[in-house]
Motif scaffolding. Structure first.
Motif, PDB file in Angstrom:
ATOM      1  N   LYS A 241       0.715  -0.980  -0.101  1.00  0.00           N
ATOM      2  CA  LYS A 241       0.047   0.018  -0.197  1.00  0.00           C
ATOM      3  C   LYS A 241       0.766   1.328   0.057  1.00  0.00           C
ATOM      4  CE  LYS A 241      -3.763  -2.236   2.437  1.00  0.00           C
ATOM      5  NZ  LYS A 241      -4.756  -2.180   3.791  1.00  0.00           N
ATOM      6  N   ALA A 242       2.249   1.060  -0.104  1.00  0.00           N
ATOM      7  CA  ALA A 242       3.153   2.252  -0.029  1.00  0.00           C
ATOM      8  C   ALA A 242       3.137   2.840  -1.230  1.00  0.00           C
ATOM      9  CB  ALA A 242       4.548   1.771   0.372  1.00  0.00           C
ATOM     10  N   GLY A 243       3.738   4.071  -1.366  1.00  0.00           N
ATOM     11  CA  GLY A 243       4.002   4.809  -2.676  1.00  0.00           C
ATOM     12  C   GLY A 243       2.469   5.528  -2.897  1.00  0.00           C
ATOM     13  N   GLU A 244       2.307   5.691  -4.219  1.00  0.00           N
ATOM     14  CA  GLU A 244       1.187   6.357  -4.833  1.00  0.00           C
ATOM     15  C   GLU A 244      -0.207   5.644  -4.824  1.00  0.00           C
ATOM     16  OE1 GLU A 244       2.780   8.317  -8.048  1.00  0.00           O
ATOM     17  OE2 GLU A 244       3.117  10.058  -7.045  1.00  0.00           O
ATOM     18  N   LYS A 245      -0.152   4.324  -4.377  1.00  0.00           N
ATOM     19  CA  LYS A 245      -1.458   3.393  -4.445  1.00  0.00           C
ATOM     20  C   LYS A 245      -2.446   4.260  -3.707  1.00  0.00           C
ATOM     21  CE  LYS A 245       0.137   0.492  -7.309  1.00  0.00           C
ATOM     22  NZ  LYS A 245      -0.181   0.333  -8.793  1.00  0.00           N
ATOM     23  N   PHE A 246      -3.768   4.095  -3.929  1.00  0.00           N
ATOM     24  CA  PHE A 246      -4.687   4.476  -3.240  1.00  0.00           C
ATOM     25  C   PHE A 246      -5.963   3.665  -3.628  1.00  0.00           C
ATOM     26  CE2 PHE A 246      -4.988   7.088  -7.096  1.00  0.00           C
ATOM     27  CZ  PHE A 246      -6.257   6.943  -7.460  1.00  0.00           C
ATOM     28  N   PRO A 247      -6.992   3.544  -2.577  1.00  0.00           N
ATOM     29  CA  PRO A 247      -8.194   2.523  -2.749  1.00  0.00           C
ATOM     30  C   PRO A 247      -9.310   3.600  -3.373  1.00  0.00           C
ATOM     31  CG  PRO A 247      -8.168   3.228  -0.463  1.00  0.00           C
ATOM     32  CD  PRO A 247      -6.769   3.533  -1.166  1.00  0.00           C
ATOM     33  N   ILE A 248     -10.081   2.795  -4.247  1.00  0.00           N
ATOM     34  CA  ILE A 248     -11.456   3.515  -4.735  1.00  0.00           C
ATOM     35  C   ILE A 248     -12.676   2.460  -4.517  1.00  0.00           C
ATOM     36  CG2 ILE A 248     -10.338   4.832  -6.381  1.00  0.00           C
ATOM     37  CD1 ILE A 248     -11.067   2.861  -8.627  1.00  0.00           C
ATOM     38  N   GLY A 249     -13.695   2.856  -4.356  1.00  0.00           N
ATOM     39  CA  GLY A 249     -15.009   2.131  -4.159  1.00  0.00           C
ATOM     40  C   GLY A 249     -15.591   2.500  -2.940  1.00  0.00           C
ATOM     41  N   LEU A 250     -16.650   1.781  -2.526  1.00  0.00           N
ATOM     42  CA  LEU A 250     -17.382   2.103  -1.365  1.00  0.00           C
ATOM     43  C   LEU A 250     -16.654   1.753  -0.235  1.00  0.00           C
ATOM     44  CD1 LEU A 250     -20.025   2.594   0.164  1.00  0.00           C
ATOM     45  CD2 LEU A 250     -20.752   0.153  -0.010  1.00  0.00           C
ATOM     46  N   PHE A 251     -16.526   2.882   0.592  1.00  0.00           N
ATOM     47  CA  PHE A 251     -15.647   2.628   1.868  1.00  0.00           C
ATOM     48  C   PHE A 251     -16.546   2.354   3.238  1.00  0.00           C
ATOM     49  CE2 PHE A 251     -11.614   5.151   0.981  1.00  0.00           C
ATOM     50  CZ  PHE A 251     -11.359   4.638  -0.105  1.00  0.00           C
ATOM     51  N   TYR A 252     -17.726   2.877   3.108  1.00  0.00           N
ATOM     52  CA  TYR A 252     -18.526   2.819   4.236  1.00  0.00           C
ATOM     53  C   TYR A 252     -20.123   3.022   4.111  1.00  0.00           C
ATOM     54  CZ  TYR A 252     -20.070   3.669   9.145  1.00  0.00           C
ATOM     55  OH  TYR A 252     -20.774   3.736  10.317  1.00  0.00           O
ATOM     56  N   LYS A 253     -21.091   2.183   4.566  1.00  0.00           N
ATOM     57  CA  LYS A 253     -22.138   2.449   4.432  1.00  0.00           C
ATOM     58  C   LYS A 253     -22.965   1.912   5.556  1.00  0.00           C
ATOM     59  CE  LYS A 253     -26.177   1.638   1.555  1.00  0.00           C
ATOM     60  NZ  LYS A 253     -26.667   0.834   0.155  1.00  0.00           N
ATOM     61  N   THR A 254     -23.914   2.698   6.118  1.00  0.00           N
ATOM     62  CA  THR A 254     -24.682   2.190   7.358  1.00  0.00           C
ATOM     63  C   THR A 254     -26.006   2.749   7.317  1.00  0.00           C
ATOM     64  OG1 THR A 254     -24.527   1.833   9.850  1.00  0.00           O
ATOM     65  CG2 THR A 254     -23.941   3.969   9.016  1.00  0.00           C
ATOM     66  N   GLU A 255     -26.908   2.338   8.184  1.00  0.00           N
ATOM     67  CA  GLU A 255     -28.409   3.007   8.456  1.00  0.00           C
ATOM     68  C   GLU A 255     -28.257   3.745   9.772  1.00  0.00           C
ATOM     69  OE1 GLU A 255     -31.444   0.365   7.725  1.00  0.00           O
ATOM     70  OE2 GLU A 255     -30.828  -0.340   5.610  1.00  0.00           O
ATOM     71  N   ASN A 256     -28.717   5.127   9.738  1.00  0.00           N
ATOM     72  CA  ASN A 256     -29.009   5.701  10.828  1.00  0.00           C
ATOM     73  C   ASN A 256     -29.913   6.810  10.422  1.00  0.00           C
ATOM     74  OD1 ASN A 256     -28.493   6.913  13.555  1.00  0.00           O
ATOM     75  ND2 ASN A 256     -26.490   6.815  13.206  1.00  0.00           N
ATOM     76  N   GLU A 257     -30.774   7.148  11.488  1.00  0.00           N
ATOM     77  CA  GLU A 257     -31.700   8.070  11.205  1.00  0.00           C
ATOM     78  C   GLU A 257     -31.153   9.516  10.811  1.00  0.00           C
ATOM     79  OE1 GLU A 257     -35.620   8.955  13.683  1.00  0.00           O
ATOM     80  OE2 GLU A 257     -33.961   9.937  14.700  1.00  0.00           O
ATOM     81  N   SER A 258     -31.583   9.679   9.739  1.00  0.00           N
ATOM     82  CA  SER A 258     -31.331  10.938   9.218  1.00  0.00           C
ATOM     83  C   SER A 258     -31.893  12.157   9.915  1.00  0.00           C
ATOM     84  CB  SER A 258     -31.800  11.334   7.587  1.00  0.00           C
ATOM     85  OG  SER A 258     -33.110  11.474   7.720  1.00  0.00           O
ATOM     86  N   TYR A 259     -31.052  13.473   9.909  1.00  0.00           N
ATOM     87  CA  TYR A 259     -31.449  14.620  10.371  1.00  0.00           C
ATOM     88  C   TYR A 259     -32.957  15.186  10.010  1.00  0.00           C
ATOM     89  CZ  TYR A 259     -30.770  19.195  12.596  1.00  0.00           C
ATOM     90  OH  TYR A 259     -30.981  20.305  13.442  1.00  0.00           O
ATOM     91  N   ASN A 260     -33.146  14.875   8.741  1.00  0.00           N
ATOM     92  CA  ASN A 260     -34.213  15.541   8.359  1.00  0.00           C
ATOM     93  C   ASN A 260     -35.560  14.677   8.832  1.00  0.00           C
ATOM     94  OD1 ASN A 260     -32.128  15.096   5.913  1.00  0.00           O
ATOM     95  ND2 ASN A 260     -33.542  16.886   5.669  1.00  0.00           N
ATOM     96  N   ILE A 261     -35.430  13.266   9.060  1.00  0.00           N
ATOM     97  CA  ILE A 261     -36.741  12.623   9.692  1.00  0.00           C
ATOM     98  C   ILE A 261     -36.760  12.973  11.278  1.00  0.00           C
ATOM     99  CG2 ILE A 261     -37.266  10.242  10.667  1.00  0.00           C
ATOM    100  CD1 ILE A 261     -36.011   9.211   8.020  1.00  0.00           C
ATOM    101  N   ALA A 262     -35.464  13.221  12.068  1.00  0.00           N
ATOM    102  CA  ALA A 262     -35.460  13.762  13.322  1.00  0.00           C
ATOM    103  C   ALA A 262     -36.207  15.077  13.394  1.00  0.00           C
ATOM    104  CB  ALA A 262     -33.987  13.683  13.955  1.00  0.00           C
ATOM    105  N   TYR A 263     -35.647  15.688  12.498  1.00  0.00           N
ATOM    106  CA  TYR A 263     -36.349  17.202  12.530  1.00  0.00           C
ATOM    107  C   TYR A 263     -37.711  17.378  12.559  1.00  0.00           C
ATOM    108  CZ  TYR A 263     -36.766  22.325  11.392  1.00  0.00           C
ATOM    109  OH  TYR A 263     -36.870  23.670  11.246  1.00  0.00           O
ATOM    110  N   GLN A 264     -38.370  16.122  11.565  1.00  0.00           N
ATOM    111  CA  GLN A 264     -39.765  16.286  11.407  1.00  0.00           C
ATOM    112  C   GLN A 264     -40.387  15.693  12.648  1.00  0.00           C
ATOM    113  OE1 GLN A 264     -41.505  17.442   8.848  1.00  0.00           O
ATOM    114  NE2 GLN A 264     -39.546  18.113   7.965  1.00  0.00           N
ATOM    115  N   LYS A 265     -39.846  15.055  13.491  1.00  0.00           N
ATOM    116  CA  LYS A 265     -40.556  14.404  14.690  1.00  0.00           C
ATOM    117  C   LYS A 265     -40.281  15.508  15.587  1.00  0.00           C
ATOM    118  CE  LYS A 265     -38.879   9.748  14.192  1.00  0.00           C
ATOM    119  NZ  LYS A 265     -37.911   8.739  14.694  1.00  0.00           N
ATOM    120  N   VAL A 266     -39.498  16.457  15.681  1.00  0.00           N
ATOM    121  CA  VAL A 266     -39.534  17.559  16.507  1.00  0.00           C
ATOM    122  C   VAL A 266     -40.670  18.692  16.271  1.00  0.00           C
ATOM    123  CG1 VAL A 266     -38.265  19.650  17.362  1.00  0.00           C
ATOM    124  CG2 VAL A 266     -37.102  17.399  17.322  1.00  0.00           C
ATOM    125  N   ILE A 267     -40.887  18.782  14.911  1.00  0.00           N
ATOM    126  CA  ILE A 267     -42.117  19.558  14.744  1.00  0.00           C
ATOM    127  C   ILE A 267     -43.287  18.920  14.930  1.00  0.00           C
ATOM    128  CG2 ILE A 267     -43.188  20.532  12.577  1.00  0.00           C
ATOM    129  CD1 ILE A 267     -40.640  20.757  11.026  1.00  0.00           C
TER     130      ILE A 267
END
Length: 275
Positions: A241-267
């Motif tokens: 992994k040394a030198g100029e090599k670098f990764p591409i692709g999907l690094f991370y994905k998870t499910e979590n409540e979005s701010y928009n949904i939380a904001y609507q609950k507050v309203i």
């Protein structure tokens, strides 16, 4: 002639663009509209927001409701749009300087809140429009107007930063890997929450010339030669992994409540009318 249906998403009267010959920004702009078309979004339900810099000029060529905002402020502007009109699809176009320097705190807190935005960072490793200064993502040892002997500032890894700050979809691709880039962007649109895609682009003028890298084609060949798909990257020993090599692709994905949904609950809890 081959029909290019995605061209309906461009303001033809604004073309040709102002980017330098060989710049990778147009490739990423096209990838975004192709992803929008594949997703089935329309000009009526999609908004493009950009900051300041070479990459951020893309919004002016895209035939949607667009907002060209202040330097580093694209994410807060986009946040306001999404909270006011949560049914809209909001895409943020930003650059390595715009997003991680003057806009760095907005980026971090957008991730932290998990606001339902789709942020596409055009990473050309330099401030291309404003004079060729080093950005927070300029690689070590590379030259810029503010680093004539080579940058000694350790660069951000924007993908790792996004993951650490709380983004729920994080990916990287390049202007060479076009179909891969379209897929990464389209998949980010499927995520409910803060989505971040870093797109490496070649800057043959401000970055390439100063660092004697060569013509745009050579810069794209570098992307081809050094990019490693994430699944393969994770299996490599550290010495590979040394030198100029670098990764591409999907690094991370998870499910979590979005701010928009939380904001609507507050309203709703406050007795207001949700949207």
């Amino acid at each position: 002639m081959l029909e290019r249906s995605y061209e309906k998403f461009f303001r033809q009267n604004r073309l040709p663009h102002l980017w330098c010959p060989g710049c990778g920004n147009g490739i990423v702009m096209k990838a975004i509209v192709q992803a929008i078309e594949k997703k089935g979004w329309t000009q009526d339900n999609t908004v493009i927001v950009s900051g300041i810099g070479c990459s951020s000029r893309a919004s002016g060529y895209m035939d949607f409701d667009t907002l060209h905002t202040a330097h580093g402020r694209a994410i807060p502007f986009a946040t306001g749009i999404k909270l006011a009109k949560p049914k809209l699809n909001v895409v943020v176009i930003t650059g390595d300087g715009d997003c991680t320097a003057i806009g760095g705190n907005h980026f971090i807190h957008g991730c932290r809140r998990n606001i339902d935005l789709n942020v596409i960072l055009f990473n050309n490793n330099i401030y291309g429009m404003t004079g060729g200064q080093a950005s927070p993502m300029t690689p070590l040892g590379k030259k810029a107007t503010t680093a004539p002997y080579g940058s000694i500032d350790r660069p951000f890894d924007a993908c790792n930063l996004a993951i650490a700050a709380g983004a729920t979809y994080v990916a990287r691709s390049t202007a060479f890997h076009v179909q891969h880039l379209v897929t990464m962007i389209k998949d980010s649109f499927d995520n409910e929450g803060f989505s971040f895609v870093e797109a490496l682009v070649q800057c043959p003028t401000a970055y390439g010339r100063r660092n004697r890298i060569g013509e745009p084609a050579k810069m794209m060949q570098w992307m081809k030669d050094n990019a490693v798909m994430k699944n393969a990257w994770d299996k490599l020993p550290d010495d590979k992994k040394a030198g100029e090599k670098f990764p591409i692709g999907l690094f991370y994905k998870t499910e979590n409540e979005s701010y928009n949904i939380a904001y609507q609950k507050v309203i709703q809890a406050a007795g207001g009318v949700t949207k």
